[in-house]
Design a protein around this motif. Structure first.
Motif, mmCIF file in Angstrom:
data_model
loop_
_atom_site.group_PDB
_atom_site.id
_atom_site.type_symbol
_atom_site.label_atom_id
_atom_site.label_comp_id
_atom_site.label_asym_id
_atom_site.label_seq_id
_atom_site.Cartn_x
_atom_site.Cartn_y
_atom_site.Cartn_z
ATOM 1 N N ALA A 228 49.797 70.200 10.950
ATOM 2 C CA ALA A 228 49.955 71.085 12.106
ATOM 3 C C ALA A 228 48.587 71.507 12.622
ATOM 4 O O ALA A 228 47.682 71.798 11.849
ATOM 5 C CB ALA A 228 50.780 72.307 11.732
ATOM 6 N N LEU A 229 48.465 71.527 13.950
ATOM 7 C CA LEU A 229 47.240 71.938 14.632
ATOM 8 C C LEU A 229 47.568 72.994 15.677
ATOM 9 O O LEU A 229 48.602 72.895 16.360
ATOM 10 C CB LEU A 229 46.596 70.763 15.383
ATOM 11 N N LEU A 230 46.677 73.947 15.835
ATOM 12 C CA LEU A 230 46.791 74.886 16.940
ATOM 13 C C LEU A 230 46.699 74.082 18.228
ATOM 14 O O LEU A 230 45.849 73.197 18.362
ATOM 15 C CB LEU A 230 45.666 75.925 16.874
ATOM 16 N N ASN A 231 47.551 74.369 19.179
ATOM 17 C CA ASN A 231 47.617 73.595 20.421
ATOM 18 C C ASN A 231 46.562 74.069 21.431
ATOM 19 O O ASN A 231 46.848 74.219 22.616
ATOM 20 C CB ASN A 231 49.028 73.692 21.009
ATOM 21 N N ILE A 232 45.357 74.307 20.938
ATOM 22 C CA ILE A 232 44.240 74.693 21.807
ATOM 23 C C ILE A 232 43.025 73.877 21.398
ATOM 24 O O ILE A 232 42.583 73.942 20.249
ATOM 25 C CB ILE A 232 43.910 76.194 21.693
ATOM 26 N N CYS A 233 42.494 73.108 22.317
ATOM 27 C CA CYS A 233 41.300 72.314 22.035
ATOM 28 C C CYS A 233 40.092 73.248 21.936
ATOM 29 O O CYS A 233 39.852 74.048 22.847
ATOM 30 C CB CYS A 233 41.089 71.289 23.145
ATOM 31 N N ARG B 183 37.316 72.993 25.289
ATOM 32 C CA ARG B 183 37.480 73.755 26.534
ATOM 33 C C ARG B 183 38.869 74.364 26.671
ATOM 34 O O ARG B 183 39.350 74.602 27.775
ATOM 35 C CB ARG B 183 37.196 72.883 27.751
ATOM 36 N N ALA B 184 39.560 74.574 25.552
ATOM 37 C CA ALA B 184 40.846 75.272 25.499
ATOM 38 C C ALA B 184 41.998 74.546 26.182
ATOM 39 O O ALA B 184 42.956 75.168 26.611
ATOM 40 C CB ALA B 184 40.718 76.697 26.032
ATOM 41 N N GLY B 185 41.927 73.216 26.261
ATOM 42 C CA GLY B 185 43.049 72.434 26.786
ATOM 43 C C GLY B 185 44.196 72.405 25.786
ATOM 44 O O GLY B 185 44.063 72.857 24.643
ATOM 45 N N LEU B 186 45.327 71.880 26.205
ATOM 46 C CA LEU B 186 46.501 71.762 25.335
ATOM 47 C C LEU B 186 46.327 70.530 24.448
ATOM 48 O O LEU B 186 46.812 69.448 24.754
ATOM 49 C CB LEU B 186 47.776 71.688 26.168
ATOM 50 N N LEU B 187 45.633 70.704 23.345
ATOM 51 C CA LEU B 187 45.223 69.607 22.468
ATOM 52 C C LEU B 187 46.378 68.743 21.992
ATOM 53 O O LEU B 187 46.330 67.521 22.086
ATOM 54 C CB LEU B 187 44.464 70.171 21.262
ATOM 55 N N CYS B 188 47.421 69.344 21.483
ATOM 56 C CA CYS B 188 48.505 68.597 20.850
ATOM 57 C C CYS B 188 49.400 67.858 21.836
ATOM 58 O O CYS B 188 50.273 67.092 21.426
ATOM 59 C CB CYS B 188 49.329 69.528 19.973
ATOM 60 N N GLU B 189 49.192 68.072 23.110
ATOM 61 C CA GLU B 189 49.988 67.384 24.117
ATOM 62 C C GLU B 189 49.283 66.133 24.634
ATOM 63 O O GLU B 189 49.799 65.427 25.489
ATOM 64 C CB GLU B 189 50.341 68.360 25.233
ATOM 65 N N GLY B 190 48.105 65.842 24.077
ATOM 66 C CA GLY B 190 47.395 64.605 24.395
ATOM 67 C C GLY B 190 47.950 63.454 23.578
ATOM 68 O O GLY B 190 48.782 63.648 22.675
ATOM 69 N N PRO B 191 47.483 62.239 23.842
ATOM 70 C CA PRO B 191 48.008 61.080 23.115
ATOM 71 C C PRO B 191 47.560 61.046 21.655
ATOM 72 O O PRO B 191 46.452 61.443 21.324
ATOM 73 C CB PRO B 191 47.437 59.890 23.882
ATOM 74 N N ILE B 192 48.450 60.542 20.806
ATOM 75 C CA ILE B 192 48.118 60.276 19.416
ATOM 76 C C ILE B 192 47.550 58.868 19.385
ATOM 77 O O ILE B 192 48.111 57.952 19.989
ATOM 78 C CB ILE B 192 49.365 60.415 18.525
ATOM 79 N N ALA C 253 43.977 65.826 26.278
ATOM 80 C CA ALA C 253 44.280 65.269 27.599
ATOM 81 C C ALA C 253 43.273 65.705 28.661
ATOM 82 O O ALA C 253 43.139 65.046 29.680
ATOM 83 C CB ALA C 253 45.694 65.665 28.010
ATOM 84 N N TRP C 254 42.565 66.791 28.439
ATOM 85 C CA TRP C 254 41.626 67.271 29.452
ATOM 86 C C TRP C 254 40.345 66.444 29.519
ATOM 87 O O TRP C 254 39.940 66.004 30.574
ATOM 88 C CB TRP C 254 41.269 68.731 29.197
ATOM 89 N N HIS C 255 39.679 66.249 28.375
ATOM 90 C CA HIS C 255 38.373 65.586 28.393
ATOM 91 C C HIS C 255 38.285 64.399 27.442
ATOM 92 O O HIS C 255 37.232 63.782 27.324
ATOM 93 C CB HIS C 255 37.263 66.591 28.053
ATOM 94 N N GLY C 256 39.361 64.091 26.743
ATOM 95 C CA GLY C 256 39.388 62.904 25.890
ATOM 96 C C GLY C 256 38.727 63.056 24.532
ATOM 97 O O GLY C 256 38.539 62.068 23.835
ATOM 98 N N TRP C 257 38.378 64.265 24.141
ATOM 99 C CA TRP C 257 37.769 64.455 22.829
ATOM 100 C C TRP C 257 38.825 64.213 21.757
ATOM 101 O O TRP C 257 39.977 64.651 21.893
ATOM 102 C CB TRP C 257 37.182 65.851 22.702
ATOM 103 N N GLU C 258 38.439 63.528 20.685
ATOM 104 C CA GLU C 258 39.371 63.150 19.636
ATOM 105 C C GLU C 258 39.197 64.041 18.408
ATOM 106 O O GLU C 258 38.076 64.351 17.995
ATOM 107 C CB GLU C 258 39.149 61.690 19.243
ATOM 108 N N PHE C 259 40.350 64.411 17.812
ATOM 109 C CA PHE C 259 40.372 65.277 16.642
ATOM 110 C C PHE C 259 41.245 64.652 15.561
ATOM 111 O O PHE C 259 42.322 64.127 15.846
ATOM 112 C CB PHE C 259 40.922 66.660 17.004
ATOM 113 N N ASP C 260 40.779 64.732 14.324
ATOM 114 C CA ASP C 260 41.551 64.270 13.176
ATOM 115 C C ASP C 260 42.742 65.215 12.994
ATOM 116 O O ASP C 260 42.550 66.429 12.889
ATOM 117 C CB ASP C 260 40.650 64.278 11.936
ATOM 118 N N ILE C 261 43.929 64.683 12.966
ATOM 119 C CA ILE C 261 45.135 65.513 12.882
ATOM 120 C C ILE C 261 45.204 66.262 11.552
ATOM 121 O O ILE C 261 45.602 67.419 11.517
ATOM 122 C CB ILE C 261 46.403 64.664 13.112
ATOM 123 N N ARG C 262 44.801 65.641 10.448
ATOM 124 C CA ARG C 262 44.880 66.291 9.133
ATOM 125 C C ARG C 262 43.855 67.407 8.971
ATOM 126 O O ARG C 262 44.173 68.480 8.483
ATOM 127 C CB ARG C 262 44.670 65.270 8.022
#
Length: 124
Positions: free
Chosen positions: A44-49, A52-61, A85-94
């Motif tokens: 589980a991840l907080l849905n805030i990038c 820049r505070a975009g909706l992180l978890c609504e971007g593509p996996i 989805a805002w700027h394309g920055w990638e985050f490890d889900i785990r």
């Protein structure tokens, strides 16, 4: 295994609501959390990038390309990353770690499975 009785454990959703490649966005008061099914469990991840505070978890996996010594692209880690989805920055889900800036980390939460129910530990 049933989670220990604690105010920190909060029911998130049913297992059937989360599939590989399609997170479940759960809302806890004013907090939005993405619940992900990975090959070896749930995360589980907080849905805030944190960028820049975009909706992180609504971007593509997705996965990412690995640098090599050759002039080739090697795609790896498929299904282990979420791309904002805002700027394309990638985050490890785990772990929540950002791939392009190791100073940034998305907030993560432990997830526990109890039968067909998923619980998130929000109070850590």
């Amino acid at each position: 295994m049933k989670p220990a009785v604690s105010a920190a454990w909060t029911y998130a959703c049913k297992v059937a609501e989360v599939t590989i490649g399609q997170p479940k966005i759960a809302t806890f008061g004013r907090m939005s959390v993405g619940i992900f099914q990975l090959g070896d469990g749930y995360a589980a991840l907080l849905n805030i990038c944190p960028h820049r505070a975009g909706l992180l978890c609504e971007g593509p996996i997705c996965g990412t390309t690995r640098q090599t010594d050759k002039t080739e692209f090697v795609y790896e880690r498929a299904g282990e990353l979420v791309r904002c989805a805002w700027h394309g920055w990638e985050f490890d889900i785990r772990s929540g770690k950002c791939l392009v800036d190791d100073r940034l980390k998305a907030r993560t939460f432990p997830v526990h499975l109890d039968g067909e129910d998923l619980y998130v530990e929000l109070g850590r």
